[in-house]
Design a protein around this motif. Structure first.
Motif, PDB file in Angstrom:
ATOM      1  N   SER A  24      31.944  32.550  42.294  1.00 15.31           N
ATOM      2  CA  SER A  24      32.991  33.395  42.589  1.00 15.31           C
ATOM      3  C   SER A  24      34.149  33.525  41.647  1.00 15.31           C
ATOM      4  CB  SER A  24      33.577  32.935  43.968  1.00 15.31           C
ATOM      5  OG  SER A  24      34.374  31.921  43.927  1.00 15.31           O
ATOM      6  N   ARG A  25      34.331  32.381  40.840  1.00 14.85           N
ATOM      7  CA  ARG A  25      35.327  32.466  39.618  1.00 14.85           C
ATOM      8  C   ARG A  25      34.672  33.383  38.684  1.00 14.85           C
ATOM      9  NH1 ARG A  25      39.472  29.780  38.252  1.00 14.85           N
ATOM     10  NH2 ARG A  25      38.522  29.750  35.985  1.00 14.85           N
ATOM     11  N   VAL A  26      33.433  33.381  38.370  1.00 15.46           N
ATOM     12  CA  VAL A  26      32.585  34.256  37.403  1.00 15.46           C
ATOM     13  C   VAL A  26      33.051  35.690  37.739  1.00 15.46           C
ATOM     14  CG1 VAL A  26      30.549  34.957  36.317  1.00 15.46           C
ATOM     15  CG2 VAL A  26      31.183  32.477  36.709  1.00 15.46           C
ATOM     16  N   ALA A  27      32.697  35.923  39.062  1.00 14.22           N
ATOM     17  CA  ALA A  27      33.061  37.406  39.604  1.00 14.22           C
ATOM     18  C   ALA A  27      34.421  37.911  39.417  1.00 14.22           C
ATOM     19  CB  ALA A  27      32.534  37.444  41.112  1.00 14.22           C
ATOM     20  N   GLY A  28      35.475  36.690  39.718  1.00 16.53           N
ATOM     21  CA  GLY A  28      36.751  36.877  39.333  1.00 16.53           C
ATOM     22  C   GLY A  28      37.436  37.225  38.214  1.00 16.53           C
ATOM     23  N   ASP A  29      36.660  36.465  37.187  1.00 18.86           N
ATOM     24  CA  ASP A  29      36.945  36.443  35.994  1.00 18.86           C
ATOM     25  C   ASP A  29      36.694  37.803  35.405  1.00 18.86           C
ATOM     26  OD1 ASP A  29      37.753  33.865  35.639  1.00 18.86           O
ATOM     27  OD2 ASP A  29      35.620  33.174  34.915  1.00 18.86           O
ATOM     28  N   ALA A  30      35.395  38.499  35.932  1.00 15.28           N
ATOM     29  CA  ALA A  30      35.009  39.907  35.558  1.00 15.28           C
ATOM     30  C   ALA A  30      35.777  40.994  36.298  1.00 15.28           C
ATOM     31  CB  ALA A  30      33.752  40.221  36.069  1.00 15.28           C
ATOM     32  N   MET A  31      36.364  40.781  37.178  1.00 23.08           N
ATOM     33  CA  MET A  31      37.582  41.586  37.665  1.00 23.08           C
ATOM     34  C   MET A  31      38.887  41.692  37.128  1.00 23.08           C
ATOM     35  SD  MET A  31      38.932  41.659  41.926  1.00 23.08           S
ATOM     36  CE  MET A  31      37.377  42.073  42.311  1.00 23.08           C
ATOM     37  N   ASP A  32      39.259  40.296  36.333  1.00 29.78           N
ATOM     38  CA  ASP A  32      40.372  40.030  35.996  1.00 29.78           C
ATOM     39  C   ASP A  32      40.408  40.836  34.558  1.00 29.78           C
ATOM     40  OD1 ASP A  32      41.678  38.723  37.982  1.00 29.78           O
ATOM     41  OD2 ASP A  32      41.071  36.775  36.748  1.00 29.78           O
TER      42      ASP A  32
ATOM     43  N   ILE B 136      37.664  31.331  29.401  1.00 28.60           N
ATOM     44  CA  ILE B 136      37.754  30.720  30.797  1.00 28.60           C
ATOM     45  C   ILE B 136      36.398  31.553  31.374  1.00 28.60           C
ATOM     46  CG2 ILE B 136      38.625  30.360  33.032  1.00 28.60           C
ATOM     47  CD1 ILE B 136      41.471  30.608  31.718  1.00 28.60           C
ATOM     48  N   ALA B 137      35.788  32.687  31.373  1.00 28.20           N
ATOM     49  CA  ALA B 137      34.805  33.286  31.804  1.00 28.20           C
ATOM     50  C   ALA B 137      33.595  32.573  31.211  1.00 28.20           C
ATOM     51  CB  ALA B 137      34.822  34.654  31.650  1.00 28.20           C
TER      52      ALA B 137
ATOM     53  N   PRO C   8      23.988  34.625  45.604  1.00 24.74           N
ATOM     54  CA  PRO C   8      24.266  35.904  45.294  1.00 24.74           C
ATOM     55  C   PRO C   8      24.353  35.893  43.677  1.00 24.74           C
ATOM     56  CG  PRO C   8      25.654  35.538  47.013  1.00 24.74           C
ATOM     57  CD  PRO C   8      25.086  34.390  46.738  1.00 24.74           C
ATOM     58  N   ALA C   9      24.575  34.820  43.309  1.00 25.54           N
ATOM     59  CA  ALA C   9      24.831  34.847  41.687  1.00 25.54           C
ATOM     60  C   ALA C   9      23.680  35.334  40.933  1.00 25.54           C
ATOM     61  CB  ALA C   9      25.355  33.591  41.116  1.00 25.54           C
ATOM     62  N   ARG C  10      22.326  34.828  41.657  1.00 23.27           N
ATOM     63  CA  ARG C  10      21.022  35.455  40.971  1.00 23.27           C
ATOM     64  C   ARG C  10      21.070  37.061  40.813  1.00 23.27           C
ATOM     65  NH1 ARG C  10      18.342  30.902  40.240  1.00 23.27           N
ATOM     66  NH2 ARG C  10      18.554  29.247  41.612  1.00 23.27           N
ATOM     67  N   ALA C  11      21.543  37.665  41.742  1.00 17.80           N
ATOM     68  CA  ALA C  11      21.452  39.086  41.756  1.00 17.80           C
ATOM     69  C   ALA C  11      22.248  39.453  40.533  1.00 17.80           C
ATOM     70  CB  ALA C  11      22.024  39.774  43.180  1.00 17.80           C
TER      71      ALA C  11
ATOM     72  N   MET D 274      30.184  37.676  46.814  1.00 16.47           N
ATOM     73  CA  MET D 274      30.667  36.319  46.483  1.00 16.47           C
ATOM     74  C   MET D 274      32.024  36.113  46.630  1.00 16.47           C
ATOM     75  SD  MET D 274      28.779  35.019  42.797  1.00 16.47           S
ATOM     76  CE  MET D 274      29.039  36.434  42.263  1.00 16.47           C
ATOM     77  N   LEU D 275      32.757  37.327  46.503  1.00 19.97           N
ATOM     78  CA  LEU D 275      34.044  37.235  46.662  1.00 19.97           C
ATOM     79  C   LEU D 275      34.642  36.993  47.985  1.00 19.97           C
ATOM     80  CD1 LEU D 275      35.337  39.972  44.209  1.00 19.97           C
ATOM     81  CD2 LEU D 275      35.589  37.535  43.937  1.00 19.97           C
ATOM     82  N   PHE D 276      33.752  37.474  48.953  1.00 15.97           N
ATOM     83  CA  PHE D 276      34.040  37.528  50.508  1.00 15.97           C
ATOM     84  C   PHE D 276      33.193  36.251  51.156  1.00 15.97           C
ATOM     85  CE2 PHE D 276      35.458  41.413  49.598  1.00 15.97           C
ATOM     86  CZ  PHE D 276      36.571  41.977  50.600  1.00 15.97           C
TER      87      PHE D 276
END
Length: 334
Positions: free
Chosen positions: A103-111, A139-140, A158-161, A285-287
């Protein structure tokens, strides 16, 4: 006497050599163990970092915005801070920190996307935004490395997707009911929403086809038609989605006699691609829509339904408005 002493010394030396050989064998056959332990320690460190960063964004969003060169976005920074805190708590408290790190990886992409937009905004300090972008990119990379190492020996997420692969979930539960009873209950697909929290409705069309409607992250709804591809009474049911499905999926559930012939072992295997592909996986992941945990809880619910006839369910899974949890009606008496 001398011969006996020599035998004892030789035996002890042999034992030491065998122990050393076993340790070397462990290192040879389990080369990822040390790496995984390091990744877990790194995940805890990232969890503390995430909480600290999130607190700064929540408590002092304007000062934090000036630090990274972005102004007049206090509300957005508070929201991002809450996300960081949630990810950090997950990394520190969950036995399996992989979903929180992903979820941090997904957040990094959003940031990174938001910082990219900030560079085009007139109300910004370009040098500070560029420095913040470089820091987030670093950090990402660290988050991604940690998440990948955790996922190598972890359950599917979900990270595999995000890496281009469908999600594959395998779970099992033992139920104190006969295989024919559990099979009969599952075979009526309209019973599935009783224990699968993400399902709103399954409507049987004929003896092989059914229509499914399910909850997706962020209040979305997905639908698809499914067909039974294999049906062995009291043993196995397999199904797959049909063309045009919002969620391409397939699955198999096996019903096997439990240990010593008592109860039933239910083995479920599901493959699916999240709606929206990589973007959908990121939103999931974020949810907090982690499929392994979701399936584990669904099977626990199935066990409760079959063994006690009732299950405590929140009506939030049946609509968009949350209500207090309450038990539905009991199953018909057997």
């Amino acid at each position: 006497m001398a011969v006996q002493l020599a035998d004892r010394v030789g035996s002890r030396r042999g034992m030491r050599r065998r122990r050393a050989s076993r340790r070397q064998g462990d290192q040879q056959w389990f080369p990822g163990t040390a790496t995984h332990a390091y990744a877990e320690r790194l995940a805890r460190g990232l969890g503390w970092f995430s909480i600290g960063l999130g607190l700064a964004e929540v408590m002092a969003p304007r000062a934090f915005g000036r630090l990274i060169g972005v102004f007049d976005h206090a509300g957005l920074l508070r929201t991002i801070g809450l996300r960081e805190i949630a990810s950090g708590i997950g990394a520190l408290t969950e036995r399996n920190p992989a979903p929180a790190i992903w979820s941090r990886v997904a957040g990094d992409a959003m940031d990174l996307s938001l910082l990219g937009l900030a560079l085009t905004s007139p109300n910004k300090n370009r040098d500070r935004v560029a420095a913040a972008t470089a820091a987030v990119a670093g950090i990402a990379a660290l988050d991604t490395f940690c998440a990948q190492k955790l996922t190598e020996s972890d359950e599917p997420t979900p990270a595999r997707a995000l890496l281009g692969a469908p999600i594959h979930v395998i779970k099992a539960v033992t139920i104190n009911r006969k295989p024919e009873e559990v099979y009969s209950f599952w075979h009526n697909f309209e019973n599935l929403p009783r224990f699968m929290s993400h399902l709103w409705e399954v409507r049987v069309i004929d003896d092989r086809r059914s229509h499914w409607r399910a909850r997706a992250p962020a209040g979305m709804t997905v639908e698809w038609d499914s067909e039974i591809t294999e049906d062995k009474p009291n043993e196995r049911i397999s199904w797959r989605s049909l063309e045009g499905a919002d969620v391409e999926n397939s699955g198999t559930v096996r019903f096997e006699p439990g240990p010593r012939g008592r109860g039933t072992e239910v083995h479920v295997e599901i493959r699916y691609t999240p709606p929206g592909g990589r973007l959908g996986a990121m939103i999931a992941m974020l949810f907090g829509e982690e499929p392994s945990q979701q399936m584990r809880e669904d099977l626990r619910n199935l066990k409760r339904v079959m063994e006690t006839g009732e299950i405590i369910r929140s009506e939030a899974s049946l609509g968009r408005i949350a209500h207090a949890a309450r038990p539905p009606g009991r199953l018909p008496a057997r």
